[in-house]
Design an enzyme around this catalytic site. Structure first.
Site, PDB file in Angstrom:
ATOM      1  N   ASN A 210      34.915  -0.124 -35.510  1.00  0.00           N
ATOM      2  CA  ASN A 210      35.579  -0.263 -34.207  1.00  0.00           C
ATOM      3  C   ASN A 210      37.053  -0.596 -34.415  1.00  0.00           C
ATOM      4  OD1 ASN A 210      35.941  -3.250 -34.291  1.00  0.00           O
ATOM      5  ND2 ASN A 210      33.703  -3.169 -34.413  1.00  0.00           N
ATOM      6  N   ASP A 279      26.894  -3.815 -33.769  1.00  0.00           N
ATOM      7  CA  ASP A 279      25.547  -4.220 -33.321  1.00  0.00           C
ATOM      8  C   ASP A 279      24.451  -3.421 -34.032  1.00  0.00           C
ATOM      9  OD1 ASP A 279      26.213  -6.239 -31.487  1.00  0.00           O
ATOM     10  OD2 ASP A 279      26.878  -4.734 -30.050  1.00  0.00           O
ATOM     11  N   ASP A 308      22.167 -10.713 -35.299  1.00  0.00           N
ATOM     12  CA  ASP A 308      23.223 -11.307 -34.472  1.00  0.00           C
ATOM     13  C   ASP A 308      23.678 -12.588 -35.179  1.00  0.00           C
ATOM     14  OD1 ASP A 308      24.725 -12.735 -32.541  1.00  0.00           O
ATOM     15  OD2 ASP A 308      23.833 -11.479 -30.985  1.00  0.00           O
ATOM     16  N   PHE A 325      33.373 -14.951 -28.912  1.00  0.00           N
ATOM     17  CA  PHE A 325      34.294 -14.140 -28.115  1.00  0.00           C
ATOM     18  C   PHE A 325      33.433 -13.088 -27.427  1.00  0.00           C
ATOM     19  CE2 PHE A 325      38.912 -14.668 -28.875  1.00  0.00           C
ATOM     20  CZ  PHE A 325      38.889 -15.692 -29.792  1.00  0.00           C
ATOM     21  N   LYS A 339      26.232 -13.945 -22.281  1.00  0.00           N
ATOM     22  CA  LYS A 339      26.222 -14.114 -23.747  1.00  0.00           C
ATOM     23  C   LYS A 339      26.267 -15.579 -24.131  1.00  0.00           C
ATOM     24  CE  LYS A 339      28.098  -9.641 -24.960  1.00  0.00           C
ATOM     25  NZ  LYS A 339      29.268  -8.832 -25.220  1.00  0.00           N
ATOM     26  N   LYS A 343      23.071 -16.482 -26.348  1.00  0.00           N
ATOM     27  CA  LYS A 343      23.323 -16.800 -27.762  1.00  0.00           C
ATOM     28  C   LYS A 343      23.398 -18.304 -27.989  1.00  0.00           C
ATOM     29  CE  LYS A 343      25.772 -12.416 -28.441  1.00  0.00           C
ATOM     30  NZ  LYS A 343      26.127 -11.619 -29.607  1.00  0.00           N
TER      31      LYS A 343
HETATM   32  O1  PMT Z   1      40.816  -8.096 -33.878  1.00  0.00           O
HETATM   33  P1  PMT Z   1      41.782  -7.839 -32.727  1.00  0.00           P
HETATM   34  O2  PMT Z   1      42.321  -6.444 -32.760  1.00  0.00           O
HETATM   35  O3  PMT Z   1      42.844  -8.886 -32.630  1.00  0.00           O
HETATM   36  O4  PMT Z   1      40.937  -7.903 -31.372  1.00  0.00           O
HETATM   37  C1  PMT Z   1      40.361  -9.108 -30.993  1.00  0.00           C
HETATM   38  C2  PMT Z   1      38.958  -8.904 -30.425  1.00  0.00           C
HETATM   39  C3  PMT Z   1      39.030  -8.116 -29.139  1.00  0.00           C
HETATM   40  C4  PMT Z   1      38.053  -8.193 -31.434  1.00  0.00           C
HETATM   41  C5  PMT Z   1      38.395 -10.359 -30.194  1.00  0.00           C
HETATM   42  O5  PMT Z   1      39.232 -11.039 -29.300  1.00  0.00           O
HETATM   43  C6  PMT Z   1      36.986 -10.292 -29.638  1.00  0.00           C
HETATM   44  O6  PMT Z   1      36.737 -10.170 -28.452  1.00  0.00           O
HETATM   45  N1  PMT Z   1      35.968 -10.416 -30.551  1.00  0.00           N
HETATM   46  C7  PMT Z   1      34.548 -10.284 -30.238  1.00  0.00           C
HETATM   47  C8  PMT Z   1      34.218  -8.834 -30.150  1.00  0.00           C
HETATM   48  C9  PMT Z   1      32.754  -8.553 -29.910  1.00  0.00           C
HETATM   49  O7  PMT Z   1      32.172  -7.897 -30.688  1.00  0.00           O
HETATM   50  O8  PMT Z   1      32.244  -9.139 -28.883  1.00  0.00           O
HETATM   51  P2  PMT Z   1      30.664  -8.969 -28.470  1.00  0.00           P
HETATM   52  O9  PMT Z   1      30.685  -9.201 -27.023  1.00  0.00           O
HETATM   53  O10 PMT Z   1      30.106  -7.687 -28.950  1.00  0.00           O
HETATM   54  O11 PMT Z   1      29.951 -10.142 -29.242  1.00  0.00           O
HETATM   55  C10 PMT Z   1      29.850 -11.453 -28.703  1.00  0.00           C
HETATM   56  C11 PMT Z   1      29.902 -12.471 -29.826  1.00  0.00           C
HETATM   57  O12 PMT Z   1      28.811 -12.274 -30.725  1.00  0.00           O
HETATM   58  C12 PMT Z   1      31.151 -12.410 -30.663  1.00  0.00           C
HETATM   59  O13 PMT Z   1      31.513 -13.739 -30.959  1.00  0.00           O
HETATM   60  C13 PMT Z   1      30.720 -11.664 -31.918  1.00  0.00           C
HETATM   61  O14 PMT Z   1      31.501 -12.049 -33.068  1.00  0.00           O
HETATM   62  C14 PMT Z   1      29.264 -12.114 -32.057  1.00  0.00           C
HETATM   63  N2  PMT Z   1      28.366 -11.144 -32.694  1.00  0.00           N
HETATM   64  C15 PMT Z   1      28.109  -9.948 -32.102  1.00  0.00           C
HETATM   65  C16 PMT Z   1      27.190  -9.099 -32.680  1.00  0.00           C
HETATM   66  C17 PMT Z   1      26.583  -9.465 -33.897  1.00  0.00           C
HETATM   67  N3  PMT Z   1      25.706  -8.661 -34.476  1.00  0.00           N
HETATM   68  N4  PMT Z   1      26.846 -10.648 -34.457  1.00  0.00           N
HETATM   69  C18 PMT Z   1      27.720 -11.488 -33.898  1.00  0.00           C
HETATM   70  O15 PMT Z   1      27.995 -12.574 -34.447  1.00  0.00           O
END
Ligand code: PMT
Length: 407
Positions: A210, A279, A308, A325, A339, A343
């Protein structure tokens, strides 16, 4: 020790004999890693030339409020937003008076009115002017407004008088400026942060990933160091320099990130998941490059769900304070709140990745920090500045959660 790396500082220079020290100050700030832009009052230009400060800072010096060329390059409002700190050194009695009245007569005082950032003054004037009740009243008013007063020093003055009123030495000013960026809120705490994307291999030359650049996570790491924490940064493939005093662990896939996180989890006090973790990953990774057949118009890749990471961290026996985030293109707050609960996070920081000016890969971001009780919007600003605000708020939530647990 470059403790001002990436800090954006406006150095305001006003009219006074100590203005010659501004040249050394610009160099000192830059040597410590800061980005410096100089704004001079017209009387400062009588003491040191703008050309000197332009050559040293590597940026045009801003002087006039009504200079259309300068405004087109970086207007005063933009400058005011750009700054992490506005340092006025030397600050003359006359400028201090203008500032305390909130007058926007010149570029520097207008910029001070427009900025949300910290303003610090290094007064420099004759000892009688310093002692005068008008100066002291003006300084009291400014201190009440949150302006920091650095010095002055005592000693022999250019006019031959001896007393308080000399500008602090450049070395002392540099120490004070560094101190401004150190909050000590997380002294002795271990913070682990994930950053960047993860890559899931399809074959030896292709992968699913991504747009994450890692900028947000790296900015969080830098801000956590400034807050006194020991920081471990687990990052996917990004093109960024490691912030000072950060232990960096490079990973590629989600499985690698998962392993690195759990290896470093013991003794972790705060976990921040800013990585954009894939994911899903391909069920099978081809060990040789997949060749397209002459008749193939489509191809199917079967994907399987990745672990996750953050949910597992939050469910672990030695659960740290856990902050996620949420990157969303729509229904931002609703999905982020979901979330947070699903989580079992303590906080979640929601950003809208549909807006190209913020989120993925941009230098700025705009977020909503959501807790179980309330939410706070942090408007668009640089990721570096935002990270400092986020770490500050996060530290307050963390420390009050500790206090509640201790009662
Ligand atoms: O890196 P940049 O270009 O500066 O951009 C920043 C950003 C947009 C990537 C950052 O600010 C951000 O939003 N990061 C989280 C991106 C994300 O994947 O969000 P999510 O909604 O899919 O996941 C929610 C949370 O679960 C996140 O804390 C993620 O790290 C965590 N996660 C998700 C999936 C997974 N398999 N394991 C995880 O730990």
């Amino acid at each position: 020790m470059n403790r001002l790396t990436n800090k954006q500082i406006i150095l305001g220079v006003t009219g006074g004999i100590a203005a010659y020290k501004s040249a050394e100050l610009v160099r000192g700030l830059q040597k410590a890693g800061a980005k410096v832009r100089v704004v001079m009052t017209s009387s400062a230009c009588e003491f040191i030339t703008p050309l000197t400060l332009q050559a040293l800072s590597g940026n045009p010096v801003h002087i006039d409020l009504l200079d259309t060329k300068a405004e087109a390059a970086m207007g005063h409002i933009e400058l005011a937003r750009w700054a992490d700190l506005v340092l006025i050194a030397p600050a003359s009695a006359s400028f201090i008076s203008r500032l305390s009245r909130g007058s926007g007569e010149d570029l520097l005082s207008t910029l001070c009115l427009a900025t949300d950032s910290q303003i610090a003054l290094a007064p420099a004037m004759n000892q009688a002017m310093w002692r005068d009740s008008a100066t002291q009243t003006n300084l009291e008013m400014l201190t009440e407004k949150g302006v920091k007063i650095l010095g002055p020093d005592e000693g022999e003055q250019a006019c031959g008088d001896v007393g308080l009123g000399r500008m602090l030495d450049v070395d002392q000013l540099l120490i004070e400026v560094r101190e401004f960026f150190q909050s000590h809120e997380l002294n002795g705490r271990h913070v682990m942060i994930t950053a960047g994307p993860t890559r899931e291999a399809i074959d030896p030359v292709r992968y699913i990933s991504n747009e994450s650049s890692g900028k947000m996570g790296f900015a969080m790491a830098e801000a956590a160091v400034d807050a006194g924490a020991k920081v471990t940064l687990v990052t996917g493939p990004v093109n960024l320099e490691t912030p000072e005093h950060v232990e960096r662990i490079d990973v590629i896939s989600t499985a690698d990130m998962h392993r690195a996180v759990f290896k470093n989890l013991p003794n972790c006090d705060i976990f921040i998941g800013s990585a954009a973790v894939a994911d899903y990953r391909p069920t099978q990774v081809a060990d040789r490059k997949i060749k397209k057949g002459d008749e193939d118009h489509a191809m199917t890749i079967e994907l399987i769900r990745n672990p996750d990471i953050i949910a597992e961290v939050a469910a672990s026996a030695s659960r740290p304070f856990t902050v996620g985030f949420a990157a969303e293109t729509h229904n931002l707050i609703e999905y982020a709140q979901k979330k947070l609960k699903q989580k079992n996070l303590d906080l979640i920081i929601a950003n809208d990745v549909a807006d190209k000016q913020i989120g993925f890969n941009s230098n700025d971001n705009e977020v909503t920090l959501i807790s179980r009780k309330d939410s706070t919007v942090l408007p668009k600003m640089s990721k570096a500045k935002l990270a400092r605000l986020l770490i500050d708020q996060l530290a307050q939530h963390y420390l009050s959660s500790k206090q509640e647990a201790d009662v």
